[in-house]
Write a protein that holds these residues in place. Structure first.
Motif, mmCIF file in Angstrom:
data_model
loop_
_atom_site.group_PDB
_atom_site.id
_atom_site.type_symbol
_atom_site.label_atom_id
_atom_site.label_comp_id
_atom_site.label_asym_id
_atom_site.label_seq_id
_atom_site.Cartn_x
_atom_site.Cartn_y
_atom_site.Cartn_z
ATOM 1 N N PRO A 141 0.841 -1.209 0.000
ATOM 2 C CA PRO A 141 0.000 0.000 0.000
ATOM 3 C C PRO A 141 0.875 1.258 0.000
ATOM 4 N N TYR A 320 -2.084 -1.034 9.520
ATOM 5 C CA TYR A 320 -2.791 -0.857 8.250
ATOM 6 C C TYR A 320 -4.120 -1.575 8.353
ATOM 7 N N SER A 343 -1.889 -4.375 -1.021
ATOM 8 C CA SER A 343 -2.896 -3.437 -1.497
ATOM 9 C C SER A 343 -3.893 -4.182 -2.390
ATOM 10 N N LYS A 346 -4.244 -2.429 -5.875
ATOM 11 C CA LYS A 346 -3.113 -2.639 -6.796
ATOM 12 C C LYS A 346 -3.205 -4.018 -7.441
#
Length: 367
Positions: A141, A320, A343, A346
């Motif tokens: 991320p 996170y 992520s 992504k």
């Protein structure tokens, strides 16, 4: 009886020029003032590490002769017990970054460390190692890479370990296996015809054996602390113990020191398990041959001694999506390891991109 040891561990050294507290400069044998750069050499001792007799401590006879009281703070989130020097600016747990309340500080007894492995790299250098590692992570991320820009997220910790020494004796019984090969016929089809051919198959010839082994088991390393999470990874927890220095609290200045939470008795049990693995390896080597079987192994340890040592590691904690991730850098070798988030977006867009490319290829092919 406790006054002198306590002074040995918690006495703060001040700069003769400006009065600020002197901090240990990693990779050197000096204390340094971060304000005026004054340096002071840490006195080198010619004495070797003191190996403490294990039996006396297990029997509680020598429990006070090498112990002292130090100020400790326990993290209420992950359970790590830490000794934080007065100069340490951020009162946060090194493992999970949870706030530590100075009013919760307590005096606790601990077995005085016999040796310390001083940090060989600075916080800035460790942070550079961490940044380089983060920048090479696929699907990380963006917030993780932004978090890695702040050096304050990387903190130096002296982690506690036990080391055990002993003379090992063992007798064993088992089998020695020697490989040999025999020709075995088999059938196959060649040009529509069934033919018989020969192939070599490996077999093992077993021979009963017995014998005894002996040797010195040196510095069996056993971790002396445990947390709910955030354990130092095995690939990071490898230090060159030949570089250990006799304990001097000067090396701790500016760093967090974690108190052992795995008692000596429990550490001794783990060291016995490691000693047995060593005995099994020695027995296999003594048996020889191509392979070995051990039927019985009777092991005895004598002249057992131990040390409480402190080993250097840098830790960075990051949250996170309400989950904590830890990253570790070996304070001696620079080895790095840790958990990492991924992520979703992504990965999603990459998969979407690949599927689009495949779709375009199929479309062009069918034209």
């Amino acid at each position: 009886m406790q006054t002198e040891p306590q002074q040995k561990a918690e006495l703060k050294k001040s700069c003769v020029n400006c009065g600020a507290e002197l901090l240990y400069a990693p990779g050197t044998t000096e204390l340094q003032c971060e304000y005026c750069n004054y340096t002071q050499e840490i006195p080198l001792t010619e004495s070797s590490f003191e190996e403490l007799e294990l039996k006396a401590y297990l029997d509680s006879v020598g429990s006070q002769s090498h112990s002292e009281a130090i100020t400790m703070l326990q993290c209420k989130n992950c359970g790590a017990t830490q000794h934080i020097e007065e100069n340490y600016k951020s009162l946060h747990c090194v493992y999970c970054s949870s706030p530590l309340v100075i009013e919760d500080a307590t005096k606790e007894e601990w077995i005085l460390p016999g040796a310390v492995l001083p940090f060989q790299m600075t916080q800035d250098k460790a942070h550079q190692v961490f940044q380089k590692w983060v920048s090479g992570l696929w699907w990380a991320p963006n917030k993780l890479k932004k978090a890695s820009l702040d050096p304050q997220n990387t903190k130096g910790l002296y982690a506690p370990y036990w080391t055990f020494d002993a003379q090992l004796y063992a007798n064993y019984t088992g089998q020695r296996g020697d490989y040999y090969y025999v020709s075995v016929p088999y059938t196959t089809t060649v040009n529509g015809k069934t033919v018989t051919r020969m192939r070599q198959e490996r077999r093992t010839r077993w021979t009963p054996v017995s014998g005894n082994i002996s040797g010195f088991v040196d510095d069996t390393l056993i971790k002396a602390s445990k947390q709910k999470s955030g354990a130092i990874p095995q690939m990071v927890a490898r230090w060159n113990l030949k570089e250990l220095k006799p304990f001097d609290s000067s090396y701790l200045a500016g760093f967090v020191t974690e108190k052992y939470t795995i008692p000596l008795q429990e550490g001794h049990i783990e060291s016995n398990k490691e000693a047995r693995k060593i005995a099994e390896r020695w027995a296999c080597r003594d048996i020889g041959g191509d392979t070995q079987r051990i039927s019985s192994l009777n092991m005895k340890l004598t002249d057992e001694t131990f040390k409480h040592i402190l080993l250097p590691v840098y830790i960075s904690a990051y949250r996170y999506k309400n989950k904590r991730y830890n990253f570790f850098v070996n304070g001696q070798t620079g080895a790095i390891s840790g958990q990492r988030p991924y992520s979703f977006w992504k990965i999603f867009f990459f998969v979407l991109f690949i599927l689009t490319i495949i779709g375009v290829i199929i479309f062009i092919t069918n034209q």
